[in-house]
Design a protein around this motif. Structure first.
Motif, mmCIF file in Angstrom:
data_model
loop_
_atom_site.group_PDB
_atom_site.id
_atom_site.type_symbol
_atom_site.label_atom_id
_atom_site.label_comp_id
_atom_site.label_asym_id
_atom_site.label_seq_id
_atom_site.Cartn_x
_atom_site.Cartn_y
_atom_site.Cartn_z
ATOM 1 N N LEU A 22 42.951 72.967 32.612
ATOM 2 C CA LEU A 22 42.231 71.845 32.022
ATOM 3 C C LEU A 22 42.856 71.519 30.672
ATOM 4 N N ASP A 23 43.537 70.399 30.607
ATOM 5 C CA ASP A 23 44.194 69.899 29.394
ATOM 6 C C ASP A 23 45.327 70.801 28.888
ATOM 7 N N LYS A 24 45.796 71.715 29.729
ATOM 8 C CA LYS A 24 46.970 72.530 29.398
ATOM 9 C C LYS A 24 47.570 73.019 30.721
ATOM 10 N N PHE A 25 48.861 73.260 30.717
ATOM 11 C CA PHE A 25 49.512 73.739 31.930
ATOM 12 C C PHE A 25 49.145 75.198 32.171
ATOM 13 N N SER A 26 48.888 75.516 33.441
ATOM 14 C CA SER A 26 48.636 76.902 33.817
ATOM 15 C C SER A 26 49.319 77.185 35.159
ATOM 16 N N PHE A 27 49.564 78.456 35.402
ATOM 17 C CA PHE A 27 50.244 78.898 36.612
ATOM 18 C C PHE A 27 49.467 78.472 37.856
ATOM 19 N N LEU A 28 50.190 77.942 38.844
ATOM 20 C CA LEU A 28 49.581 77.550 40.109
ATOM 21 C C LEU A 28 50.188 78.326 41.272
ATOM 22 N N ASP A 29 51.507 78.454 41.285
ATOM 23 C CA ASP A 29 52.186 79.080 42.411
ATOM 24 C C ASP A 29 53.584 79.513 41.986
ATOM 25 N N ASN A 44 41.886 61.207 31.033
ATOM 26 C CA ASN A 44 42.172 60.101 31.966
ATOM 27 C C ASN A 44 42.135 60.547 33.424
ATOM 28 N N GLU A 45 41.673 61.787 33.660
ATOM 29 C CA GLU A 45 41.482 62.349 34.998
ATOM 30 C C GLU A 45 42.738 62.278 35.863
ATOM 31 N N THR A 46 43.887 62.663 35.275
ATOM 32 C CA THR A 46 45.134 62.700 36.026
ATOM 33 C C THR A 46 45.627 64.142 36.155
ATOM 34 N N ILE A 47 46.445 64.349 37.162
ATOM 35 C CA ILE A 47 47.033 65.662 37.408
ATOM 36 C C ILE A 47 48.519 65.589 37.089
ATOM 37 N N SER A 48 49.008 66.571 36.333
ATOM 38 C CA SER A 48 50.436 66.688 36.049
ATOM 39 C C SER A 48 50.910 68.028 36.583
ATOM 40 N N CYS A 49 52.061 68.020 37.220
ATOM 41 C CA CYS A 49 52.632 69.251 37.764
ATOM 42 C C CYS A 49 54.077 69.375 37.302
ATOM 43 N N ARG A 50 54.518 70.605 37.144
ATOM 44 C CA ARG A 50 55.902 70.836 36.739
ATOM 45 C C ARG A 50 56.410 72.127 37.366
ATOM 46 N N ALA A 51 57.721 72.220 37.462
ATOM 47 C CA ALA A 51 58.356 73.405 38.034
ATOM 48 C C ALA A 51 59.536 73.801 37.167
ATOM 49 N N SER A 52 59.708 75.114 36.995
ATOM 50 C CA SER A 52 60.827 75.598 36.185
ATOM 51 C C SER A 52 61.153 77.036 36.544
ATOM 52 N N ILE A 53 62.343 77.444 36.124
ATOM 53 C CA ILE A 53 62.734 78.851 36.220
ATOM 54 C C ILE A 53 62.527 79.427 34.825
ATOM 55 N N PRO A 54 61.576 80.342 34.676
ATOM 56 C CA PRO A 54 61.271 80.865 33.342
ATOM 57 C C PRO A 54 62.433 81.648 32.734
ATOM 58 N N LYS A 55 62.657 81.428 31.475
ATOM 59 C CA LYS A 55 63.646 82.153 30.671
ATOM 60 C C LYS A 55 63.052 82.357 29.286
ATOM 61 N N ASN A 56 63.689 83.194 28.503
ATOM 62 C CA ASN A 56 63.256 83.350 27.112
ATOM 63 C C ASN A 56 63.598 82.078 26.359
ATOM 64 N N GLY A 57 62.698 81.594 25.564
ATOM 65 C CA GLY A 57 62.934 80.383 24.785
ATOM 66 C C GLY A 57 61.908 79.315 25.092
ATOM 67 N N THR A 58 62.151 78.129 24.577
ATOM 68 C CA THR A 58 61.211 77.031 24.728
ATOM 69 C C THR A 58 61.362 76.350 26.078
ATOM 70 N N TRP A 59 60.363 75.546 26.429
ATOM 71 C CA TRP A 59 60.376 74.793 27.688
ATOM 72 C C TRP A 59 61.633 73.936 27.792
ATOM 73 N N PHE A 60 61.935 73.175 26.761
ATOM 74 C CA PHE A 60 63.073 72.259 26.812
ATOM 75 C C PHE A 60 64.404 72.948 26.531
ATOM 76 N N GLY A 61 64.392 74.014 25.752
ATOM 77 C CA GLY A 61 65.633 74.632 25.339
ATOM 78 C C GLY A 61 66.200 75.683 26.272
ATOM 79 N N ALA A 62 65.362 76.269 27.133
ATOM 80 C CA ALA A 62 65.862 77.405 27.903
ATOM 81 C C ALA A 62 65.555 77.381 29.396
#
Length: 111
Positions: A22-29, A44-62
């Motif tokens: 709710l209002d922040k990204f959390s693990f789904l799968d 605004n009652e919208t759903i946002s989804c994202r996928a990534s390969i986790p690494k050390n560092g920031t979302w955009f940087g790593a």
């Protein structure tokens, strides 16, 4: 309006774990080494989804990730590596299922 009141009442009655996403990204799968995350925007009652390969560092940087159009993004040239097309296809299916609605059925991804 009715939806907003129902969501608010549910959040007040239920434990904090129910508020995941709710209002922040959390693990789904997880699809192999990819993490699928979802966020429900209550304003605004919208759903946002994202996928990534986790690494050390920031979302955009790593993180190697898929953008809003499901295109691969590499944080820098030296991090480019061979990725399985089968896995990427599965991740895209997971994102499609995530964006479809609040109910996410991971069993349908492999089909």
């Amino acid at each position: 309006m009715y939806k907003s009141i129902l969501i608010l009442v549910t959040l007040l009655i239920c434990p904090r774990g129910v508020q995941a996403g709710l209002d922040k990204f959390s693990f789904l799968d997880q699809v192999e080494n990819w993490i699928i995350e979802r966020k429900f925007n209550s304003s605004n009652e919208t759903i946002s989804c994202r996928a990534s390969i986790p690494k050390n560092g920031t979302w955009f940087g790593a993180r190697i990730r898929l953008d809003g159009n499901d295109q691969l993004l590499f944080p820098s040239e030296h991090l480019k590596k061979a990725l399985s097309l089968k896995t990427i296809k599965s991740v895209r299916k997971a994102l499609k299922a995530c964006r479809t609605g609040l109910i996410y059925l991971p069993n349908e991804i492999g089909q």
